[in-house]
Structures are given as C-alpha cells and as structure tokens.
Write a protein that holds these residues in place. Structure first.
Motif: not given
Length: 353
Positions: A272-279
């Motif tokens: 997502m925006a900001g570089g965070h990933s759920y997996r």
C-alpha cells in the motif's frame, strides 16, 4: 449422437466450424519450453486436427482465452472514455474436465458476485462452447479425482483422438448440422476414475484458522518458495489482476486503461501507500494462496473448492513444490491440531507403520 471420422473428414468439419467460431486448442510451440531444447504446449487458434496436442497436458490453461493476460478495458481522453467493444465471434475451446470446471470457479467470481458481475469477462464467456478432450488416464501431477473435477456435463462436443480416427460425441444439438452424412458410432467419453496421486483435503473449522496460520509448515515452504508467481500464471482458476492507466506519448491527455494479471505470491501484491504490505514474507503468501484454494473460496461461495487438481502449479514450480504434497501435509498437521485440542496425542499413519 457419436461419430467416427478420419483426419481428412475432421479437418473438413473444422473448416466449417471455423467459419462460425474461433477454435482454440493446446498446440506445440517448438523450442519455447522453460528448459533448453524443450517445447511448450499452450492454447492458440487452430484450423486443423494435426495442430491439436491431445496426448500431453498443456503447460498453460485456457484461462487467457476468456480472461486475457493484458486486456484494454476502455480508451480515454480528458473529456470522455470509450469502452473497448467485445469480439463478436463465438468460441470453441478444446479443454479437459478440470479446465472446464475451473471456468465454473471463475464464473462464481466474475459473474455471480451480486451487483458486481464483470461485463468484460461475461462478453467472452457467453460465447464459449467446450469440446471435451479425452484425458487418456491423466498425468503424474494430476489429482482431479480428489478435487471432484474429473467430470463435467458442460460440453458441446467430446473428442477422442486415435492414431487414424477421431471419435466425437455431440452433446449439443446445435452442432448436429456439421455432422450430416457422417458414420455414427457408439463412442462415449470416459472420465478419469483414479489418479496416480490422491489428496486428502484438510477439514478446517473456522475457529482453527488462527492456529493454522501459525503452523510451522508455512515457514518450511516459505524458505523454498521464490515468490515468482509461476504457479498462479498457469493456474486455471486464479483470478487476481491489477489495472494500469497507459498515457500515449504523443498525447499525454489520452490513453487506455488495461487489466493485467497479477499474483498473490508477488511481494508487491498487497503493498500500500507508504510501503506497508499485509503479507511481507513468502511464507505468508504461500499460506494465503493455499488456504484461499481449499478454504476461503468454498466458505465465501458455499460451494466447491477453488483448486481443480490440474497439477500445473507443481509442473511449473522451479523449486519443485508439489501442491498435492503440501495439501496432504497440511491435512496431517490439522489432524494433529484437532487431536491436541481434545487433549489426545496424535500418531500419524506414517509414523505408526
């Protein structure tokens, strides 16, 4: 009705069909395999019977015929957009039972999803007729019987290729006109009854999901998985895609929106925006794909599992991960978990023998 034809006659019928339909079947692409001096078997348009590879499993599924890898949805300018009009010709696809059942899975996602039916998928899917290809007993990595996808009634024609003749069962009366004056026979399609591999599907209870997500098996397979997405590219029931807006160089205010296949195994799939990933790890991604195939889909649609047991993911994996073996191991791990929840020590069949 069923008919027996020689290859000259079947080519005559294919020529007649070609005037009304685009015909797709698995064909051999010489020298284009994933290893040096190997071939690739992939779906393409055909006009002659000799082009059809009927005695080998195709490396790729026929999914891209209806849901193309890259598809232009509409063209746009700064003031308006124009939808990309669907092709008007009907389609015949030579396919095996597992692949036909895979389209049924995709139908659930793209057509039977409440108010969100996909018009682009529907425009092509409505034009499809299936010619059922004889499986000749199946292949090493197949486990369609375990998945219940070894049979189907959704076909217009069923075809069995022999060395000198072709037997065809006509299951749709609208095709009778193509077989006038052809010798009838007693052919009937024989569905595969047993695979070389048997899969014991995990029995998952909703309250177990959190513990199942923490099983060590995911870390083990995550160390092997390279997140390349090859398995999702060849899978006939995968449905993930992304969209991209392409601006034309000559006019930055005009362009097109494209739908492009994506993979839940790619590291950036949930970014997502900001570089965070759920997996963020391969272990998390392979866990998600596995549970989606044999739990989430069935729970969502209250129907069958998403995986159809074609075995192509196993065939294409560069790390030699067998999805059938993964499912069998997961089933054993869940059995252990279930027994431990009851306070009883679990002993597997393999360890007790």
């Amino acid at each position: 009705m069923a008919f027996s034809l020689n290859y000259q006659k079947i080519d005559d019928i294919l020529a007649k069909l070609s005037s009304d339909y685009d015909i797709y079947a698995p064909v051999r692409l010489v020298g284009e395999g994933k290893f040096s001096a190997t071939d690739r078997i992939q779906y393409d348009k055909i006009t002659r019977a000799e082009q059809i590879v009927y005695n080998e499993k195709s490396d790729f599924s026929p999914r891209e015929i209806i849901s193309p890898i890259t598809q232009t949805l509409f063209y746009f300018t700064e003031n308006e957009f124009i939808e990309n009009l669907p092709e008007s010709r009907s389609i015949i696809i030579f396919a095996r039972p597992c692949d036909i059942n895979a389209f049924k899975r995709l139908d659930k996602i793209f057509l039977e999803n409440g108010d969100f039916a996909d018009s682009y998928y529907k425009s092509r899917r409505d034009k499809v007729h299936f010619a059922l290809l004889d499986c000749k007993g199946g292949w090493e990595s197949c486990f369609c019987v375990s998945m219940g996808t070894n049979k189907t009634s959704d076909y217009s024609l069923a075809v069995n290729f022999n060395s000198k003749t072709v037997e065809i069962e006509v299951n749709d009366s609208s095709f009778n006109k193509y077989f006038n004056d052809i010798k009838q026979c007693s052919y009937q399609y024989n569905f595969v009854k047993k695979n070389k591999i048997e899969v014991e599907l995990p029995e998952i209870r909703p309250e177990q999901i959190e513990k199942i997500s923490d099983l060590q098996i995911w870390q083990e397979y995550g160390q092997r998985c390279k997140s390349c997405g090859s398995c999702t590219a060849v899978c006939p029931s995968c449905s993930c895609f992304t969209t991209r807006d392409i601006s034309y160089k000559e006019n930055k205010k005009a362009g097109e929106r494209r739908r492009v296949w994506a993979s839940c195994l790619h590291p950036d799939f949930t970014e997502m925006a900001g570089g965070h990933s759920y997996r963020e790890t391969a272990a998390a991604r392979i866990r998600f794909r596995t549970l989606h195939k044999i739990y989430d889909y069935k729970k969502r649609f209250d129907t069958v599992n998403m995986c159809v047991g074609c075995g192509r993911c196993t065939d294409t994996c560069t790390q030699l991960i067998s999805f059938a073996t993964l499912l069998n191991r997961l089933s054993q791990e869940i059995k252990k978990l279930s027994v431990l929840e009851e306070g009883v020590e679990y002993v597997s069949k393999s360890s007790s023998s």
